[in-house]
Design an enzyme around this catalytic site. Structure first.
Site, PDB file in Angstrom:
ATOM      1  N   GLU A 181       0.868  -1.177   0.000  1.00 23.22           N
ATOM      2  CA  GLU A 181       0.000   0.000   0.000  1.00 23.22           C
ATOM      3  C   GLU A 181       0.902   1.224   0.000  1.00 23.22           C
ATOM      4  OE1 GLU A 181      -2.599   2.350  -0.521  1.00 23.22           O
ATOM      5  OE2 GLU A 181      -3.702   0.585   0.186  1.00 23.22           O
ATOM      6  N   ASP A 189     -10.209   0.016  -6.824  1.00 26.34           N
ATOM      7  CA  ASP A 189     -10.972   1.097  -7.450  1.00 26.34           C
ATOM      8  C   ASP A 189     -11.671   0.566  -8.699  1.00 26.34           C
ATOM      9  OD1 ASP A 189     -11.835   3.457  -8.749  1.00 26.34           O
ATOM     10  OD2 ASP A 189     -10.226   4.599  -7.809  1.00 26.34           O
ATOM     11  N   ASP A 248     -17.515  -4.664  -5.011  1.00 29.33           N
ATOM     12  CA  ASP A 248     -18.947  -4.393  -4.878  1.00 29.33           C
ATOM     13  C   ASP A 248     -19.499  -3.742  -6.151  1.00 29.33           C
ATOM     14  OD1 ASP A 248     -17.682  -1.957  -4.661  1.00 29.33           O
ATOM     15  OD2 ASP A 248     -18.935  -1.219  -3.021  1.00 29.33           O
ATOM     16  N   LYS A 275     -16.711  -1.944   7.374  1.00 25.99           N
ATOM     17  CA  LYS A 275     -17.690  -0.865   7.501  1.00 25.99           C
ATOM     18  C   LYS A 275     -18.126  -0.381   6.119  1.00 25.99           C
ATOM     19  CE  LYS A 275     -15.865   0.784  11.933  1.00 25.99           C
ATOM     20  NZ  LYS A 275     -15.193   1.908  12.637  1.00 25.99           N
ATOM     21  N   PHE A 276     -17.166  -0.257   5.220  1.00 29.14           N
ATOM     22  CA  PHE A 276     -17.451   0.166   3.850  1.00 29.14           C
ATOM     23  C   PHE A 276     -18.421  -0.805   3.181  1.00 29.14           C
ATOM     24  CE2 PHE A 276     -16.294  -0.677  -0.603  1.00 29.14           C
ATOM     25  CZ  PHE A 276     -16.539   0.567  -1.174  1.00 29.14           C
ATOM     26  N   GLU A 277     -18.161  -2.099   3.347  1.00 33.88           N
ATOM     27  CA  GLU A 277     -18.990  -3.121   2.717  1.00 33.88           C
ATOM     28  C   GLU A 277     -20.375  -3.170   3.343  1.00 33.88           C
ATOM     29  OE1 GLU A 277     -18.639  -7.886   1.620  1.00 33.88           O
ATOM     30  OE2 GLU A 277     -17.032  -6.848   2.684  1.00 33.88           O
TER      31      GLU A 277
END
Length: 254
Positions: free
Chosen positions: A111, A161, A197, A233-235
């Site tokens: 990263e 992304d 997603d 949390k994003f998912e």
């Protein structure tokens, strides 16, 4: 999780994430090795006080410098164990969870977004994790220079992304050249796990991995979510909004 797009290579305080588009070009000023794949986009971000403290206290132990030589994983981790590469871990929430529930595996995590590296270092300290090492460098160059063929037991690419616009699809991380590199570095039986997603990207992932002759799908199409991958949390936010999540899991043929 974010991903890299063509732009100059980052400086020491890089604030970008990984992608894999193959382009010709010479090494930028100050870079001693040639770049055949330019894979950065500058992103805004600020390192917090807690992340900076984690860098200072834990960076020397857990951040591995990039080198143009093969990684000696047993020396770096202090043990022999299955090695899993993660590309683009964002803020490290899922990475820390997986390392905690799979203590017998070593996780080499790439990263270049500095706040994300600081956040994962902070989680390492808070959760007393010892089986993570971080490379704050372009994952493509890490693969090219530091990972031998047949050296990996697994690869994780979670929520890269999606580059929603059709004209930007070529910037997506999961493309045939990168998948070929990863497949070659997997041991027979080693796995490549992607998750997204964004359904069009999921379909592209499935198509690209299916076309790689070294890989075999573990399912008839998309795979069930493996139990080691947590819902972030994003998912969870996406699921509440009615968004789907797709996992693609392939293994290296024997």
């Amino acid at each position: 999780m974010t991903e890299l797009t063509p732009a100059p290579a980052p400086q020491s305080a890089a604030t970008a994430t990984a992608a894999a588009t193959r382009t010709p070009g010479q090494a930028p000023t100050g870079v001693t090795h040639p770049k055949t794949i330019k894979s950065y986009v500058r992103r805004a971000g600020r390192t917090t006080t807690g992340q900076a403290k984690a860098f200072e206290e834990l960076g020397p132990r857990f951040v591995v410098p990039f080198a143009q030589q093969l990684l000696d994983a047993p020396a770096v981790f202090g043990r022999n164990a299955p090695l899993v590469l993660e590309i683009g871990f964002g803020m490290g929430e899922a990475t820390a969870h997986i390392a905690r529930v799979r203590p017998g595996d070593n996780f080499l995590c790439c990263e270049v977004h500095e706040p994300g590296v600081g956040a994962l270092l902070k989680r390492i300290g808070e959760q007393d994790l010892t089986n993570i090492r971080i490379l704050q460098h372009d994952a493509v160059e890490v693969i090219d220079h530091m990972l031998a063929e047949g050296s990996l037991d697994g690869v994780h690419i979670f929520f890269p992304d999606p580059w929603h616009k059709t004209k930007h699809n070529k910037r997506r991380l999961v493309q045939p050249p990168l998948v070929a590199k990863l497949a070659a570095r997997l041991k027979p039986g080693g796995y490549l796990h992607c998750a997204t997603d964004w359904e069009p990207y999921a379909e592209q992932m499935l198509e690209v991995l299916s076309a790689e002759p070294l890989l075999q799908n573990t399912a008839s199409g998309f795979a069930p979510q493996p139990d080691y991958r947590p819902l972030t949390k994003f998912e969870n936010r996406g699921l509440r909004l009615g968004h789907g999540v797709w996992d693609v899991v392939f293994v290296r043929r024997n």
